[in-house]
Design a protein around this motif. Structure first.
Motif, PDB file in Angstrom:
ATOM      1  N   UNK A 255      43.717  58.398  38.087  1.00 55.53           N
ATOM      2  CA  UNK A 255      42.424  58.836  38.610  1.00 55.53           C
ATOM      3  C   UNK A 255      41.320  58.631  37.572  1.00 55.53           C
ATOM      4  N   UNK A 256      41.686  58.720  36.303  1.00 62.17           N
ATOM      5  CA  UNK A 256      40.710  58.456  35.244  1.00 62.17           C
ATOM      6  C   UNK A 256      40.446  56.964  35.094  1.00 62.17           C
ATOM      7  N   UNK A 257      41.391  56.139  35.549  1.00 57.48           N
ATOM      8  CA  UNK A 257      41.248  54.687  35.411  1.00 57.48           C
ATOM      9  C   UNK A 257      40.530  54.047  36.595  1.00 57.48           C
ATOM     10  N   UNK A 258      40.237  54.832  37.621  1.00 51.60           N
ATOM     11  CA  UNK A 258      39.616  54.273  38.826  1.00 51.60           C
ATOM     12  C   UNK A 258      38.283  53.607  38.499  1.00 51.60           C
ATOM     13  N   UNK A 259      37.494  54.233  37.623  1.00 52.19           N
ATOM     14  CA  UNK A 259      36.193  53.657  37.289  1.00 52.19           C
ATOM     15  C   UNK A 259      36.354  52.289  36.624  1.00 52.19           C
ATOM     16  N   UNK A 260      37.388  52.139  35.783  1.00 54.33           N
ATOM     17  CA  UNK A 260      37.644  50.856  35.132  1.00 54.33           C
ATOM     18  C   UNK A 260      38.011  49.800  36.170  1.00 54.33           C
ATOM     19  N   UNK A 261      38.877  50.190  37.107  1.00 54.58           N
ATOM     20  CA  UNK A 261      39.350  49.250  38.118  1.00 54.58           C
ATOM     21  C   UNK A 261      38.216  48.838  39.058  1.00 54.58           C
ATOM     22  N   UNK A 262      37.474  49.812  39.566  1.00 50.83           N
ATOM     23  CA  UNK A 262      36.384  49.488  40.493  1.00 50.83           C
ATOM     24  C   UNK A 262      35.280  48.700  39.789  1.00 50.83           C
ATOM     25  N   UNK A 263      35.038  49.034  38.521  1.00 51.60           N
ATOM     26  CA  UNK A 263      34.061  48.262  37.756  1.00 51.60           C
ATOM     27  C   UNK A 263      34.495  46.816  37.613  1.00 51.60           C
ATOM     28  N   UNK A 264      35.789  46.600  37.385  1.00 51.26           N
ATOM     29  CA  UNK A 264      36.322  45.241  37.266  1.00 51.26           C
ATOM     30  C   UNK A 264      36.204  44.486  38.593  1.00 51.26           C
ATOM     31  N   UNK A 265      36.424  45.197  39.699  1.00 49.56           N
ATOM     32  CA  UNK A 265      36.283  44.571  41.025  1.00 49.56           C
ATOM     33  C   UNK A 265      34.848  44.102  41.241  1.00 49.56           C
ATOM     34  N   UNK A 266      33.895  44.964  40.936  1.00 45.52           N
ATOM     35  CA  UNK A 266      32.483  44.631  41.135  1.00 45.52           C
ATOM     36  C   UNK A 266      32.078  43.451  40.256  1.00 45.52           C
ATOM     37  N   UNK A 267      32.495  43.479  39.000  1.00 45.08           N
ATOM     38  CA  UNK A 267      32.163  42.385  38.081  1.00 45.08           C
ATOM     39  C   UNK A 267      32.757  41.071  38.567  1.00 45.08           C
ATOM     40  N   UNK A 268      34.006  41.121  39.051  1.00 46.19           N
ATOM     41  CA  UNK A 268      34.673  39.907  39.545  1.00 46.19           C
ATOM     42  C   UNK A 268      33.937  39.329  40.742  1.00 46.19           C
ATOM     43  N   UNK A 269      33.580  40.175  41.701  1.00 50.10           N
ATOM     44  CA  UNK A 269      32.880  39.697  42.892  1.00 50.10           C
ATOM     45  C   UNK A 269      31.525  39.113  42.536  1.00 50.10           C
ATOM     46  N   UNK A 270      30.786  39.793  41.668  1.00 50.77           N
ATOM     47  CA  UNK A 270      29.462  39.294  41.262  1.00 50.77           C
ATOM     48  C   UNK A 270      29.584  37.969  40.519  1.00 50.77           C
ATOM     49  N   UNK A 271      30.619  37.844  39.679  1.00 53.39           N
ATOM     50  CA  UNK A 271      30.818  36.594  38.947  1.00 53.39           C
ATOM     51  C   UNK A 271      31.131  35.453  39.910  1.00 53.39           C
ATOM     52  N   UNK A 272      31.995  35.704  40.882  1.00 53.08           N
ATOM     53  CA  UNK A 272      32.336  34.676  41.871  1.00 53.08           C
ATOM     54  C   UNK A 272      31.113  34.271  42.675  1.00 53.08           C
ATOM     55  N   UNK A 273      30.344  35.268  43.107  1.00 50.19           N
ATOM     56  CA  UNK A 273      29.135  34.978  43.888  1.00 50.19           C
ATOM     57  C   UNK A 273      28.141  34.152  43.090  1.00 50.19           C
ATOM     58  N   UNK A 274      27.896  34.553  41.855  1.00 53.25           N
ATOM     59  CA  UNK A 274      26.917  33.863  41.026  1.00 53.25           C
ATOM     60  C   UNK A 274      27.327  32.414  40.759  1.00 53.25           C
ATOM     61  N   UNK A 275      28.599  32.201  40.436  1.00 52.74           N
ATOM     62  CA  UNK A 275      29.072  30.860  40.123  1.00 52.74           C
ATOM     63  C   UNK A 275      29.044  29.961  41.357  1.00 52.74           C
ATOM     64  N   UNK A 276      29.456  30.516  42.496  1.00 51.84           N
ATOM     65  CA  UNK A 276      29.428  29.704  43.721  1.00 51.84           C
ATOM     66  C   UNK A 276      27.990  29.428  44.150  1.00 51.84           C
ATOM     67  N   UNK A 277      27.141  30.414  44.018  1.00 50.54           N
ATOM     68  CA  UNK A 277      25.735  30.255  44.389  1.00 50.54           C
ATOM     69  C   UNK A 277      25.076  29.123  43.593  1.00 50.54           C
ATOM     70  N   UNK A 278      25.469  28.991  42.333  1.00 50.67           N
ATOM     71  CA  UNK A 278      24.904  27.958  41.469  1.00 50.67           C
ATOM     72  C   UNK A 278      25.711  26.657  41.498  1.00 50.67           C
ATOM     73  N   UNK A 279      26.792  26.649  42.269  1.00 50.34           N
ATOM     74  CA  UNK A 279      27.600  25.426  42.381  1.00 50.34           C
ATOM     75  C   UNK A 279      28.251  25.008  41.077  1.00 50.34           C
ATOM     76  N   UNK A 280      28.680  26.022  40.305  1.00 44.89           N
ATOM     77  CA  UNK A 280      29.228  25.763  38.973  1.00 44.89           C
ATOM     78  C   UNK A 280      30.429  24.828  39.026  1.00 44.89           C
ATOM     79  N   UNK A 281      30.307  23.688  38.374  1.00 40.57           N
ATOM     80  CA  UNK A 281      31.371  22.676  38.269  1.00 40.57           C
ATOM     81  C   UNK A 281      31.859  22.161  39.629  1.00 40.57           C
ATOM     82  N   UNK A 282      31.084  22.423  40.665  1.00 45.42           N
ATOM     83  CA  UNK A 282      31.476  21.988  41.996  1.00 45.42           C
ATOM     84  C   UNK A 282      30.742  20.712  42.420  1.00 45.42           C
ATOM     85  N   UNK A 283      29.735  20.330  41.678  1.00 46.10           N
ATOM     86  CA  UNK A 283      28.917  19.173  42.065  1.00 46.10           C
ATOM     87  C   UNK A 283      29.055  18.030  41.089  1.00 46.10           C
ATOM     88  N   UNK A 284      30.057  18.129  40.209  1.00 44.60           N
ATOM     89  CA  UNK A 284      30.242  17.068  39.215  1.00 44.60           C
ATOM     90  C   UNK A 284      30.944  15.863  39.823  1.00 44.60           C
TER      91      UNK A 284
END
Length: 256
Positions: free
Chosen positions: A227-256
């Motif tokens: 229960x004390x680790x939930x904040x770490x886990x949910x924070x990691x989920x949010x960071x992962x989703x934002x990173x995926x969104x940002x990279x896809x939005x910018x077409x990172x390494x997808x247009x080479x």
């Protein structure tokens, strides 16, 4: 970031589901056979040995961790393989041109990764449950850590697939990053068995919290307070989703 094409998102999600269901040998048969192998090796080789300090037999302690490891590895494999196959075959350009926003694409990929992870874990546990004394003591904790771990690993797989140029690049990440971190996440041992310095080192492994929390949901015990680790886990989920969104939005390494 607000979805504007739910039908397109659903179509991409179904495509990913059907893609992994076509390889049933990997997604269904293999987890079942792996579970049987673990049963033969650990149950009958280790006997009734208990985990030091936890007063529970080793195989019962092992099963939830093995299920979580299978979920994480399959979630990663689902998105990374889909991405690299599309790039190698030159099909990813059509996905970039599709009338889908970045968040819709990310949502479809991650949702499919979660489904595959849940299917694999269900098959794995179905085979082993008759041989172990497992209870759903905290089903909410099981779902939280299981789904969160699948999202994180699915996101890492998506990013790895975007970065990779060929299958060797993906294999390198799998073999030298994902496999070591999952195997060293407390799946096969209690962290309390390690020397003090390695216990401290293990706290920097994010997969450790996922495995330990998932195990707590079944057994009601673990090396940390889930229960004390939930904040770490949910924070990691949010960071992962934002990173995926940002990279896809910018077409990172997808247009080479």
């Amino acid at each position: 970031m607000i979805p504007i094409n739910p039908r397109g998102t659903w179509t991409l999600f179904l495509r990913e589901i059907r893609r992994f269901l076509k390889v049933k040998m990997q997604t269904i048969i293999t987890p079942a056979l792996t579970a049987i192998l673990y049963l033969m090796i650990f149950r009958y080789a280790m006997g009734e040995r208990q985990v030091p300090g936890l007063e529970i037999d080793y195989f019962t302690f092992l099963v939830p961790g093995l299920a979580m490891m299978a979920m994480m590895q399959n979630a990663f494999a689902n998105t990374s393989s889909s991405m690299i196959m599309g790039k190698v075959m030159g099909m990813h350009i059509y996905l970039l041109m599709a009338p889908l926003s970045a968040i819709e694409v990310v949502f479809a990929f991650l949702a499919a990764a979660v489904v595959r992870a849940v299917v694999v874990a269900t098959v794995f546990l179905t085979v082993l449950i008759p041989f172990v004394d497992l209870s759903l003591l905290h089903p909410g904790v099981i779902l939280l850590y299981g789904i969160s771990g699948s999202i994180i690993m699915g996101g890492l797989g998506l990013i790895s697939g975007m970065w990779a140029k060929d299958f060797d690049n993906v294999a390198m990440i799998t073999n030298f990053v994902i496999m070591p971190l999952t195997f060293l996440s407390g799946v096969f041992y209690s962290v309390k068995q390690l020397p003090e310095i390695w216990q401290q080192v293990n706290t920097f492994n994010p997969f450790f919290y996922l495995t330990d929390g998932f195990r707590f949901g079944f057994l009601g015990l673990g090396d940390t307070d889930p229960f004390a680790s939930i904040s770490i886990v949910l924070g990691s989920v949010i960071i992962t989703i934002l990173a995926c969104w940002s990279l896809w939005y910018n077409g990172w390494r997808m247009k080479e």
